[in-house]
Design a protein around this motif. Structure first.
Motif, mmCIF file in Angstrom:
data_model
loop_
_atom_site.group_PDB
_atom_site.id
_atom_site.type_symbol
_atom_site.label_atom_id
_atom_site.label_comp_id
_atom_site.label_asym_id
_atom_site.label_seq_id
_atom_site.Cartn_x
_atom_site.Cartn_y
_atom_site.Cartn_z
ATOM 1 N N ALA A 1 31.229 33.007 40.008
ATOM 2 C CA ALA A 1 30.699 33.435 38.709
ATOM 3 C C ALA A 1 29.768 34.634 38.870
ATOM 4 C CB ALA A 1 29.966 32.272 38.038
ATOM 5 N N MET A 2 28.949 34.618 39.915
ATOM 6 C CA MET A 2 28.073 35.759 40.169
ATOM 7 C C MET A 2 28.881 37.018 40.469
ATOM 8 S SD MET A 2 24.932 34.206 42.447
ATOM 9 C CE MET A 2 24.247 35.859 42.620
ATOM 10 N N ALA A 3 29.975 36.868 41.220
ATOM 11 C CA ALA A 3 30.804 38.025 41.548
ATOM 12 C C ALA A 3 31.400 38.650 40.291
ATOM 13 C CB ALA A 3 31.914 37.606 42.515
ATOM 14 N N TRP A 4 31.829 37.834 39.355
ATOM 15 C CA TRP A 4 32.406 38.378 38.133
ATOM 16 C C TRP A 4 31.345 39.010 37.244
ATOM 17 C CZ3 TRP A 4 37.212 39.536 36.731
ATOM 18 C CH2 TRP A 4 38.239 39.054 37.532
ATOM 19 N N MET A 5 30.143 38.481 37.271
ATOM 20 C CA MET A 5 29.071 39.138 36.520
ATOM 21 C C MET A 5 28.746 40.502 37.112
ATOM 22 S SD MET A 5 28.238 37.540 33.867
ATOM 23 C CE MET A 5 26.911 38.698 33.547
ATOM 24 N N MET B 1 41.253 37.625 43.454
ATOM 25 C CA MET B 1 40.509 37.856 42.214
ATOM 26 C C MET B 1 40.840 36.790 41.171
ATOM 27 S SD MET B 1 40.522 42.001 41.738
ATOM 28 C CE MET B 1 39.661 41.850 40.166
ATOM 29 N N LEU B 2 42.107 36.471 41.014
ATOM 30 C CA LEU B 2 42.489 35.434 40.053
ATOM 31 C C LEU B 2 41.939 34.073 40.476
ATOM 32 C CD1 LEU B 2 46.193 36.474 39.318
ATOM 33 C CD2 LEU B 2 44.161 36.889 37.913
ATOM 34 N N ALA B 3 41.958 33.804 41.788
ATOM 35 C CA ALA B 3 41.407 32.531 42.275
ATOM 36 C C ALA B 3 39.911 32.449 42.008
ATOM 37 C CB ALA B 3 41.700 32.382 43.760
ATOM 38 N N GLY C 1 50.479 43.639 50.124
ATOM 39 C CA GLY C 1 49.080 43.455 50.512
ATOM 40 C C GLY C 1 48.156 43.426 49.311
ATOM 41 N N LEU C 2 48.423 44.273 48.318
ATOM 42 C CA LEU C 2 47.596 44.287 47.114
ATOM 43 C C LEU C 2 47.665 42.950 46.383
ATOM 44 C CD1 LEU C 2 45.918 45.918 45.005
ATOM 45 C CD2 LEU C 2 48.086 46.512 43.925
ATOM 46 N N LEU C 3 48.872 42.406 46.271
ATOM 47 C CA LEU C 3 49.028 41.132 45.556
ATOM 48 C C LEU C 3 48.401 39.974 46.322
ATOM 49 C CD1 LEU C 3 52.723 41.506 44.307
ATOM 50 C CD2 LEU C 3 50.643 41.695 42.949
#
Length: 302
Positions: A275-279, A39-41, A30-32
């Motif tokens: 991009a906003m999420a990563w900021m 997150m990687l996507a 489930g974590l992967l």
């Protein structure tokens, strides 16, 4: 003989390790699938133009340039979020600590009081609570009726639509849900040895000295935890802005996550939203890192 015994121990260790991984494999899967892969996507999409309907197109740093130089509402969302965080988090911690200290006393119906104060946290930032809060602070809501009945103030102001009062209304909702921090503070207070208070009382220390020289220093690890969790949850505020105010008036409550939601699911700028999420992740990480770095000067461990 010793080599044979060592070999058996190694095989047993490997077997037990394999069993452990098999037991936690559903969680790992489930974590992967539901955390690491998205997150990687999103990290890849942050550097693309993607509107869900068509394939992502590589855009490099265009999304970040747009955020920093070409999007005025982006900075408004940060302003609204920071005002909320710096207003709600300290007040929430203060109310939680004060209530925990009161509930740490030997009083009747203590369990009932603890449950009553914790109940708003169980409800959380749900849509139902947000709708009720909107009715309470509306122009014909309970707050105006209370002001008129108690103080004779005939007010028809809508506290959730007026630019000068809307943020206070949402901060009040956040402070009202102080139950989780209160429970953690209460657990920390239970761990403080009573012998310290008894020795301080024998030495003639008053209530104020015991508070600032015993209680608060020994509670600083708990305070650090509650502060970090409060800041993280403050930056992620969403439901209140969406349901109660819709980001208004005049973007006064356009919180960061709410604007991220609008860009991603209303305007379909999924790359910009990523991009906003990563900021947001970077800012929360920096705030957490600063707190941990400075904790050596004000957090005291046994």
């Amino acid at each position: 003989m010793s080599r044979l015994r060592q070999s058996k121990q190694i095989r047993l260790y490997r077997y037990e390790t394999l069993q452990g991984y098999l037991f936690i494999s559903p969680w790992l899967l489930g974590l992967l699938l539901f955390t690491v892969a998205p997150m990687l996507a999103s990290l890849y999409l942050a550097f693309t133009n993607y509107n869900i309907l068509t394939a992502p197109q590589w855009a490099g740093l265009d999304n970040f340039r747009q955020m920093f130089t070409g999007d005025e509402r982006y900075w408004k969302s940060w302003r609204a979020t920071l005002v909320f965080v710096f207003g709600a988090v300290p007040l929430r911690l203060l109310f939680a600590l004060a209530t925990a200290m009161l509930l740490n006393q030997k009083i009747k119906l203590l369990g009932l009081f603890r449950t009553a104060y914790y109940l708003p946290t169980l409800l959380g930032g749900s849509v139902a609570v947000a709708v009720i809060w909107r009715q309470l602070f509306g122009s014909s809501g309970a707050l105006n009726s209370l002001l008129e009945s108690l103080f004779g103030i005939n007010s028809d102001i809508s506290w959730i639509t007026h630019p000068a009062t809307v943020m206070y209304s949402l901060i009040g909702l956040s402070v009202w849900q102080f139950g989780s921090a209160m429970i953690i503070f209460l657990a920390g207070l239970k761990q403080i040895p009573q012998s310290l208070y008894e020795a301080a009382a024998i030495d003639g220390a008053g209530l104020r000295h015991r508070l600032f020289n015993i209680t608060l220093p020994l509670l600083t690890p708990v305070l650090l935890f509650n502060l970090i969790m409060g800041i993280i949850n403050g930056f992620k505020v969403f439901t209140e802005g969406l349901i109660i105010t819709g980001g208004g008036p005049f973007d006064k409550t356009l919180f960061y996550v709410l604007y991220l939601y609008e860009q991603s699911f209303r305007y379909y700028n999924m790359g910009y939203g990523s991009a906003m999420a990563w900021m947001l992740l970077v800012v929360i990480g920096l705030c957490t890192g600063v707190l941990f770095a400075t904790s050596r000067k004000w957090v005291f461990y046994e």
